[in-house]
Enzyme design. Structure first.
Site, PDB file in Angstrom:
ATOM      1  N   ARG A 162       0.717  -1.353   0.133  1.00  0.00           N
ATOM      2  CA  ARG A 162      -0.089  -0.079  -0.006  1.00  0.00           C
ATOM      3  C   ARG A 162       0.749   1.384  -0.050  1.00  0.00           C
ATOM      4  O   ARG A 162       0.461   2.459   0.305  1.00  0.00           O
ATOM      5  CB  ARG A 162      -1.145  -0.130   1.201  1.00  0.00           C
ATOM      6  CG  ARG A 162      -2.087  -1.188   1.191  1.00  0.00           C
ATOM      7  CD  ARG A 162      -2.869  -1.013  -0.146  1.00  0.00           C
ATOM      8  NE  ARG A 162      -3.845  -1.990  -0.200  1.00  0.00           N
ATOM      9  CZ  ARG A 162      -3.853  -3.059  -0.868  1.00  0.00           C
ATOM     10  NH1 ARG A 162      -2.850  -3.621  -1.580  1.00  0.00           N
ATOM     11  NH2 ARG A 162      -4.967  -3.802  -0.872  1.00  0.00           N
ATOM     12  N   LEU A 163       2.140   1.030  -0.487  1.00  0.00           N
ATOM     13  CA  LEU A 163       2.913   2.342  -0.428  1.00  0.00           C
ATOM     14  C   LEU A 163       2.973   2.887  -2.038  1.00  0.00           C
ATOM     15  O   LEU A 163       3.782   2.894  -2.652  1.00  0.00           O
ATOM     16  CB  LEU A 163       4.406   2.104  -0.036  1.00  0.00           C
ATOM     17  CG  LEU A 163       4.541   1.759   1.453  1.00  0.00           C
ATOM     18  CD1 LEU A 163       5.787   1.353   1.820  1.00  0.00           C
ATOM     19  CD2 LEU A 163       3.975   2.767   2.329  1.00  0.00           C
TER      20      LEU A 163
END
Length: 210
Positions: free
Chosen positions: A189-190
């Site tokens: 999720r970066l």
């Protein structure tokens, strides 16, 4: 009843997005991404979510089809008397969203919608299949109708006409972008988020936290 979706997730790993690899002009960057989408997306890569706001502040969204884009903006067609047409007439600030899951990419566009010329609307309308021309005339878009037969009867009557004229209340809008954000899915999720914002000197480009 509660349906648990907590375990529905994807770990995006297909690509990355660096400012140094981007075009200085977001329209050129969009054109590059759209070319990839047309090649990879199974159908209707030009499908986009159009967001508008009603006069009482209620956000509304629906899927429409992008029909052209250029430095001038992003063009789609609809009935001007539809719910979205009425919303744009009252507040022409809109948002467009493209999501291409096959590429793990999203593009968000903020901008101002303006009607295109009658000639441009004519040019597109008469390039459409006859069935689509009939549909545009037969449907009182967004109005309450008794049942589906209302549309069928109207379409049947129109099918007997030699020529189908473009309805006065049917045409195109061009959304001139004030901001465009490119999102590339990344692991854990970066995600990569690069936002172009229109400024007096051109476009300001910033990286945003996911």
């Amino acid at each position: 009843m509660k349906i648990n979706l907590e375990n529905m997730r994807e770990n995006y790993e297909k690509s990355s997005l660096s400012k140094k690899d981007l075009h200085a002009d977001p329209i050129l960057q969009f054109a590059e991404w759209f070319k990839h989408a047309k090649a990879k997306v199974s159908s209707e890569a030009n499908a986009m979510h159009l967001s508008t706001v009603t006069t009482d502040g209620q956000p509304e969204g629906r899927i429409v089809l992008l029909k052209s884009f250029s430095e001038d903006g992003f063009v789609f067609f609809t009935h001007y008397s539809s719910d979205k047409g009425k919303a744009i007439q009252a507040n022409n600030k809109v948002a467009l969203t493209f999501f291409w899951p096959e590429l793990e990419r999203q593009v968000r566009i903020e901008g101002l919608a303006q009607k295109i010329s009658a000639q441009e609307s004519d040019d597109y309308f008469y390039s459409r299949p006859v069935g689509s021309q009939i549909g545009a005339n037969a449907s009182p878009q967004s109005k309450v109708i008794k049942d589906y037969s209302v549309l069928e009867k109207a379409a049947e009557a129109l099918s007997k006409e030699k020529t189908i004229a473009r309805p006065e209340e049917w045409g195109g809008y061009c959304v001139q972008a004030t901001a465009i954000e490119f999102w590339q899915g990344r692991p854990n999720r970066l995600h990569d988020r690069i936002k172009y914002k229109r400024v007096q000197a051109g476009w300001q480009i910033d990286r945003l936290a996911p």
